[in-house]
Design a protein around this motif. Structure first.
Motif, PDB file in Angstrom:
ATOM      1  N   THR A  18       0.800  -1.230   0.000  1.00  0.00           N
ATOM      2  CA  THR A  18       0.000   0.000   0.000  1.00  0.00           C
ATOM      3  C   THR A  18       0.828   1.273   0.000  1.00  0.00           C
ATOM      4  O   THR A  18       0.297   2.348  -0.259  1.00  0.00           O
ATOM      5  CB  THR A  18      -0.924   0.029   1.227  1.00  0.00           C
ATOM      6  N   GLY A  19       2.105   1.164   0.344  1.00  0.00           N
ATOM      7  CA  GLY A  19       2.929   2.366   0.410  1.00  0.00           C
ATOM      8  C   GLY A  19       2.815   3.115   1.720  1.00  0.00           C
ATOM      9  O   GLY A  19       3.365   4.222   1.842  1.00  0.00           O
ATOM     10  N   MET A  20       2.133   2.552   2.703  1.00  0.00           N
ATOM     11  CA  MET A  20       1.992   3.205   4.003  1.00  0.00           C
ATOM     12  C   MET A  20       1.886   2.150   5.091  1.00  0.00           C
ATOM     13  O   MET A  20       1.635   0.973   4.809  1.00  0.00           O
ATOM     14  CB  MET A  20       0.765   4.123   4.027  1.00  0.00           C
ATOM     15  N   THR A  21       2.098   2.571   6.334  1.00  0.00           N
ATOM     16  CA  THR A  21       1.979   1.641   7.450  1.00  0.00           C
ATOM     17  C   THR A  21       0.504   1.391   7.749  1.00  0.00           C
ATOM     18  O   THR A  21      -0.363   2.174   7.340  1.00  0.00           O
ATOM     19  CB  THR A  21       2.648   2.209   8.702  1.00  0.00           C
ATOM     20  N   PRO A  22       0.182   0.298   8.450  1.00  0.00           N
ATOM     21  CA  PRO A  22      -1.217   0.044   8.812  1.00  0.00           C
ATOM     22  C   PRO A  22      -1.843   1.199   9.604  1.00  0.00           C
ATOM     23  O   PRO A  22      -3.013   1.539   9.393  1.00  0.00           O
ATOM     24  CB  PRO A  22      -1.141  -1.232   9.652  1.00  0.00           C
ATOM     25  N   THR A  23      -1.059   1.797  10.517  1.00  0.00           N
ATOM     26  CA  THR A  23      -1.588   2.921  11.310  1.00  0.00           C
ATOM     27  C   THR A  23      -1.907   4.111  10.423  1.00  0.00           C
ATOM     28  O   THR A  23      -2.954   4.763  10.584  1.00  0.00           O
ATOM     29  CB  THR A  23      -0.580   3.317  12.397  1.00  0.00           C
ATOM     30  N   GLU A  24      -1.010   4.426   9.501  1.00  0.00           N
ATOM     31  CA  GLU A  24      -1.263   5.533   8.576  1.00  0.00           C
ATOM     32  C   GLU A  24      -2.470   5.251   7.701  1.00  0.00           C
ATOM     33  O   GLU A  24      -3.301   6.138   7.456  1.00  0.00           O
ATOM     34  CB  GLU A  24      -0.036   5.775   7.703  1.00  0.00           C
ATOM     35  N   PHE A  25      -2.592   4.023   7.242  1.00  0.00           N
ATOM     36  CA  PHE A  25      -3.732   3.633   6.414  1.00  0.00           C
ATOM     37  C   PHE A  25      -5.036   3.799   7.186  1.00  0.00           C
ATOM     38  O   PHE A  25      -6.010   4.347   6.673  1.00  0.00           O
ATOM     39  CB  PHE A  25      -3.560   2.182   5.959  1.00  0.00           C
ATOM     40  N   ARG A  26      -5.057   3.316   8.433  1.00  0.00           N
ATOM     41  CA  ARG A  26      -6.267   3.421   9.252  1.00  0.00           C
ATOM     42  C   ARG A  26      -6.650   4.876   9.484  1.00  0.00           C
ATOM     43  O   ARG A  26      -7.816   5.261   9.335  1.00  0.00           O
ATOM     44  CB  ARG A  26      -6.051   2.703  10.587  1.00  0.00           C
ATOM     45  N   ARG A  27      -5.658   5.698   9.830  1.00  0.00           N
ATOM     46  CA  ARG A  27      -5.928   7.112  10.087  1.00  0.00           C
ATOM     47  C   ARG A  27      -6.521   7.787   8.856  1.00  0.00           C
ATOM     48  O   ARG A  27      -7.495   8.531   8.942  1.00  0.00           O
ATOM     49  CB  ARG A  27      -4.639   7.811  10.520  1.00  0.00           C
ATOM     50  N   GLN A  28      -5.946   7.509   7.688  1.00  0.00           N
ATOM     51  CA  GLN A  28      -6.412   8.135   6.465  1.00  0.00           C
ATOM     52  C   GLN A  28      -7.781   7.599   6.057  1.00  0.00           C
ATOM     53  O   GLN A  28      -8.652   8.351   5.604  1.00  0.00           O
ATOM     54  CB  GLN A  28      -5.398   7.895   5.347  1.00  0.00           C
TER      55      GLN A  28
END
Length: 380
Positions: free
Chosen positions: A352-362
């Motif tokens: 995805t190009g991002m961490t799971p935390t960043e993905f969840r936040r976005q």
């Protein structure tokens, strides 16, 4: 077999191996690839040809000493080549080059110190033997560690050659140098003729045959490192692509539908310790047919990449669910089928190009930039 006959076979095998390695070098130079798999394949082929000649019977020992500084680093090159050939996520790092250079320096020290400091030469030679055994064992570990999940038939066969070559190299070339008894007294020395030299020649020829088959054979685009080589040269299909339908055996549509049912409806990918053998048992098909279906029918190169597609989609859905806002990322990863947080984070970031935390936040923010699709690299 008489010594003369054994030596003749030895020289013939070495000639065939050096010829095949040289042919691969010329092809790789002509294609001018710039990826690590091809570069390492070029270095390994050149070194294999040089080693086959320099350690052959009747070749003057001075030839071996002049080539020692370069040949001494071949176990490092071979280890890196095995990493690149059998690990789809491998990338060369600066420290890999530093290790190679350190062994080269050790080889030069052993070669140049002989006239004045024979003791230094002896110590360096022992160090080179230790390094050779260590890197051969590392290549063995790499070959075996990912064998089970490999879906490419040619690459699995190439692993056999790597195992044979490494075991032969350790027993015949590097191992005797570490023994208190001289290798020639055991009949195992590689450059003095006899059984040891023959075994060394046989293992080299075995690797050369399978490596060249992997490079030049029909449907070679399904095996490593050939796809990367052809892609870099603008020929054939990119890494991870499927072979044309007319060039591969047909995969039964019914098997693919049953497989999709297991993965999407029953979500068997969540099962702890799921292996390709276990999945084949669930489908009641031979394991080789399931490998063929996932590789040639769906385009995946290894079993973990196939499972991770479904696991990551599952995790992405949970991370974007407002009702699971307070569920820890680790819990979501375990529920999706991952064994620990480390592999999950790496796979998620790669996809995805991002961490799971960043993905969840976005995703929970609901912004215009919220990710709506999970990008899975099927070829990894």
């Amino acid at each position: 077999m008489h010594d003369i006959g054994l030596t003749a076979l030895d020289l013939g095998l070495r000639g065939a191996a050096s010829g095949l390695f040289t042919m691969m070098v010329l092809v790789l130079i002509r294609l001018r690839p710039g990826n690590c798999q091809a570069v390492l394949g070029l270095a390994m082929s050149a070194g294999g040809a040089g080693f086959a000649v320099a350690t052959a019977p009747f070749v003057p020992p001075s030839t071996f000493w002049w080539t020692l500084p370069i040949l001494s680093a071949q176990p490092v090159v071979f280890w890196l080549w095995a990493r690149a050939a059998f690990d789809d996520d491998f990338a060369l790092k600066p420290w890999h080059g530093a290790v190679w250079l350190a062994v080269i320096i050790l080889g030069f020290t052993a070669s140049l110190s002989w006239p004045m400091w024979p003791l230094v030469t002896k110590i360096c030679a022992k160090g080179l033997s230790v390094a050779a055994v260590a890197f051969s064992l590392l290549a063995l570990v790499q070959t075996v560690r990912t064998w089970r999940d490999d879906l490419i038939a040619r690459r699995r066969l190439l692993r056999v050659a790597v195992l044979v070559l490494n075991l032969g190299f350790i027993i015949v070339v590097a191992g005797p140098a570490l023994l208190p008894i001289p290798g020639h007294e055991l009949g195992l020395a590689a450059n003095t003729g006899g059984l040891g030299s023959f075994i060394s020649a046989f293992t080299l020829c075995t690797l050369a045959i399978l490596a060249s088959w992997n490079l030049f054979g029909a449907n070679a685009a399904t095996a490593l490192p050939t796809p990367a080589i052809l892609a870099a040269a603008g020929v054939g299909e990119p890494q991870g692509a499927q072979v044309g339908a007319g060039e591969r055996p047909a995969v039964a549509p019914l098997l693919l539908r049953r497989l999709d049912q297991l993965m999407t409806v029953e979500r068997i990918y969540r099962r702890e310790g799921l292996s390709i053998g276990g999945l084949a048992a669930e489908l009641n098909v031979p394991e080789y047919r399931l490998r063929q279906a996932i590789n040639e029918g769906l385009g995946y190169r290894n079993f973990n990449a196939f499972l991770n597609r479904y696991r990551l989609e599952d995790a992405k859905s949970a991370l974007a669910d407002p009702s699971q806002r307070e569920v820890p990322v680790l819990t979501i990863a375990i529920d999706a089928g991952f064994q620990s947080i480390g592999p999950f984070n790496r796979a998620f970031k790669t996809a995805t190009g991002m961490t799971p935390t960043e993905f969840r936040r976005q995703a929970l923010a609901g912004g215009a930039d919220a990710p709506t699709d999970l990008r899975i690299r099927q070829g990894d």
